[in-house]
Scaffold this active site. Structure first.
Site, mmCIF file in Angstrom:
data_model
loop_
_atom_site.group_PDB
_atom_site.id
_atom_site.type_symbol
_atom_site.label_atom_id
_atom_site.label_comp_id
_atom_site.label_asym_id
_atom_site.label_seq_id
_atom_site.Cartn_x
_atom_site.Cartn_y
_atom_site.Cartn_z
ATOM 1 N N ALA A 83 -4.186 5.330 11.365
ATOM 2 C CA ALA A 83 -3.071 5.796 10.641
ATOM 3 C C ALA A 83 -3.114 6.382 9.349
ATOM 4 C CB ALA A 83 -2.171 4.503 10.346
ATOM 5 N N SER A 212 -1.604 2.682 14.366
ATOM 6 C CA SER A 212 -2.909 2.369 14.238
ATOM 7 C C SER A 212 -3.123 1.160 15.118
ATOM 8 C CB SER A 212 -3.397 2.183 12.744
ATOM 9 O OG SER A 212 -4.725 1.813 12.603
ATOM 10 N N ALA A 213 -4.444 1.193 15.846
ATOM 11 C CA ALA A 213 -4.521 0.045 16.943
ATOM 12 C C ALA A 213 -4.862 -1.274 16.222
ATOM 13 C CB ALA A 213 -5.515 0.583 17.854
ATOM 14 N N CYS A 338 -6.640 -7.140 -8.888
ATOM 15 C CA CYS A 338 -7.499 -7.329 -10.112
ATOM 16 C C CYS A 338 -8.341 -6.277 -9.924
ATOM 17 C CB CYS A 338 -8.366 -8.519 -10.303
ATOM 18 S SG CYS A 338 -7.228 -9.952 -10.586
#
Ligand SMILES: *Cc1c(COP(=O)(O)O)cnc(C)c1O
Length: 403
Positions: A83, A212-213, A338
Site C-alpha cells: 500500500a 495491501s495483501a 517513544c
C-alpha cells in the site's frame, strides 16, 4: 483468570495478519516449480506464471467489484509492493499527470504516513499546494469541508476508507459524489477496509484505491492499486521506469508468488466477508463491553461507522506504558510511540481533539480470523484487572518514557 489459553495472544491484526494456510499452500509451487517470469511469453514457464497472475488479477477485481477480463485479467488492477507504493503511485502519478489543470491537493490529518508524507513531499519539493482537512471528535471528515476545499486547480482528493488506528469509516459515497460533481479525482487508501467492509467499485465513486495483501491474510510485500479506466479514464505518470510492466504503470518483474497469494487471500475474503464481519464485530463488542467494566474507559472512533474488528480505548488515569508493560502476554498497539524526543502521542488521536496525555493512555486492539472467544475473554479480564490494580497503585500520572 482462565488457564489453557495459549499466550502470547495476537490482537494486532491492523498491523499485520498471518498468512492463511490456504494462501501459503497456493503460493508454494510458484517459488520453485512454476518460477517463470510472467513477461516471458515465448515459453511455457513464463506462460504458466502469466496465467497465475491473470487469475490473481481477476480475484482481486472480484473482491472490489471491478470488471474482470478472462483474456487479459482485470485491466484496472496494477500490482505493487504494497500500500505504501500504491499510495505513492496514485498521488504522485495523478498529480504529475494533471499539472495542466493545477497543483492543488486535498487530504485529511488522520491519514497514514504513506499518504501524508507523500502529499507533504509534493508540497515541499514539487510546488504543490496542500489542504489538510481536520476531523471531528470521532475522526470523521466533514463532506462539506471537502466540498469547500475544492478549487478550480484541485487535481486530487486523497481520503482513507478506514482509519488504521480507530477504524473510523469515510462516507465514501457522499465524498465521492462531491468529487465527481467537481471533476476532481478521488483516491482512497483502503488498506484497512479491504476484506472487512463491502467494496463495490462498480458503484462506489472512487477513481484510485490502494490495498495491501498482508492486512488480509496474504503475504507481506505485495499489494495493488485500482486505476479506473472509464468514466473517468484516470491518467498516471509512472514512478518506476523500465520494462513497461503493468501496462506501463509499474515496471519491474512481477512478484508472482506474492501476487498468487494476494489473489487467493482476496478470494477467501470475498467468500466469507459477511460471516467474518459479523463474527469479528461480535468478538470486538464482547471485548469492549467487558473492558468497560473497569470504568473510565473511552472508545475512540466513530461507534456508528467503524471497522468491525478494531477498538481503540483510552483509560483515564492509567499510564500507557505501565498498562502495556502489565499486558506483556498480549500483542497490541498503543496510541503513543517513544522516540528520542520522548513520548509522541498518535497524530490521529490528537487530530480528533483528544489531549496528548489521554492519547498516550490509549491502546488499539484488533481481532482477526483466528481470534477466539477464549482469547478475547482472557484479554478483557486481564485488562480490567490490570487497570484496577494500576489505579490503586498510581499516584503520579505523568507521561514519560520509562526505561
Ligand atoms: C498498513 C497500512 C499501509 C502500509 O501498507 P504496506 O503494504 O505495509 O506498505 C498504508 N495505509 C494504511 C491505512 C495501512 O494500514
Amino acid at each position: 483468570m482462565p488457564f489453557g489459553v495459549k499466550r502470547p495472544i495476537y490482537l494486532d491484526h491492523c498491523a499485520t495478519t498471518p498468512v492463511d494456510e490456504r494462501v501459503f499452500e497456493a503460493m508454494r509451487p510458484y517459488f520453485t516449480e512454476v518460477f517463470g517470469n510472467a513477461a516471458s511469453s515465448s515459453h511455457a514457464f513464463g506462460q504458466e506464471a502469466a496465467a497465475a497472475v491473470l487469475r490473481a488479477r481477476n480475484q482481486v477485481a472480484a473482491l472490489l467489484g471491478v470488471e474482470q477480463d478472462a483474456r487479459t485479467g482485470a485491466r484496472e488492477i496494477v500490482f505493487t509492493s504494497g500500500a505504501t507504493e500504491a499510495n505513492n503511485l496514485a498521488i504522485k502519478g495523478a498529480a504529475a499527470a494533471s499539472t495542466g489543470k493545477g497543483k492543488h491537493l486535498i487530504t485529511q490529518v488522520t491519514e497514514h504516513k504513506a499518504v501524508l508524507e507523500t502529499c507533504q513531499y509534493l508540497r515541499d519539493h514539487q510546488g504543490y499546494e496542500l489542504t489538510v482537512l481536520p476531523v471531528d471528535r470521532q475522526g470523521r471528515v466533514r463532506p462539506g469541508d471537502v466540498k469547500d476545499a475544492i478549487r478550480p486547480d484541485t487535481v486530487l482528493v486523497s481520503l482513507m476508507w478506514a482509519n488504521n488506528e480507530t477504524g473510523t469509516l469515510l462516507p465514501i459515497r457522499e465524498v465521492g459524489a462531491i468529487c465527481r460533481e467537481h471533476g476532481v479525482l478521488l483516491h482512497t487508501d483502503a488498506t484497512q477496509a479491504v476484506g472487512k467492509v463491502l467494496i463495490d467499485l462498480a458503484a462506489d465513486p472512487v477513481d484510485l484505491l490502494s490495498l495491501s495483501a498482508h492486512k488480509f491474510y496474504g503475504p507481506k510485500g505485495v499489494g495493488a492499486l485500482f486505476v479506473r479506466r472509464r468514466d473517468p479514464h484516470v491518467r498516471l505518470v509512472p514512478q518506476f521506469h523500465g520494462g513497461g510492466h503493468e501496462r506501463g504503470f509499474r515496471s519491474g518483474t512481477l512478484n508472482v508468488p506474492g501476487i498468487v497469494g494476494l489473489g487467493v487471500a482476496a478470494d477467501i475474503c470475498r467468500e466469507h466477508l459477511s460471516d467474518e464481519t459479523a463474527r469479528t464485530a461480535s468478538l470486538r463488542d464482547r471485548l469492549e463491553q467487558t473492558i468497560q467494566q473497569a470504568g473510565g474507559v473511552a472508545i475512540n472512533g466513530d461507534p456508528a461507522g467503524r471497522l468491525p474488528n478494531v477498538c481503540n480505548l483510552s483509560f483515564a488515569g492509567i499510564r500507557g506504558d505501565k498498562l502495556v508493560a502489565a499486558l506483556d502476554d498480549v500483542a497490541l498497539s498503543t496510541g503513543s510511540a517513544c522516540n528520542s524526543a520522548g513520548v509522541e502521542a498518535s497524530h490521529v488521536l490528537r487530530a480528533m481533539g483528544i489531549d496528548a496525555q489521554l492519547a498516550a493512555q490509549s491502546i488499539r486492539l484488533s481481532v482477526g480470523r483466528s481470534t477466539t472467544i477464549e482469547q478475547v475473554d482472557y484479554v478483557a479480564d486481564k485488562i480490567v484487572q490490570v487497570v484496577t490494580d494500576l489505579r490503586e497503585q498510581q499516584t503520579s500520572y505523568a507521561v514519560a518514557c520509562t526505561a
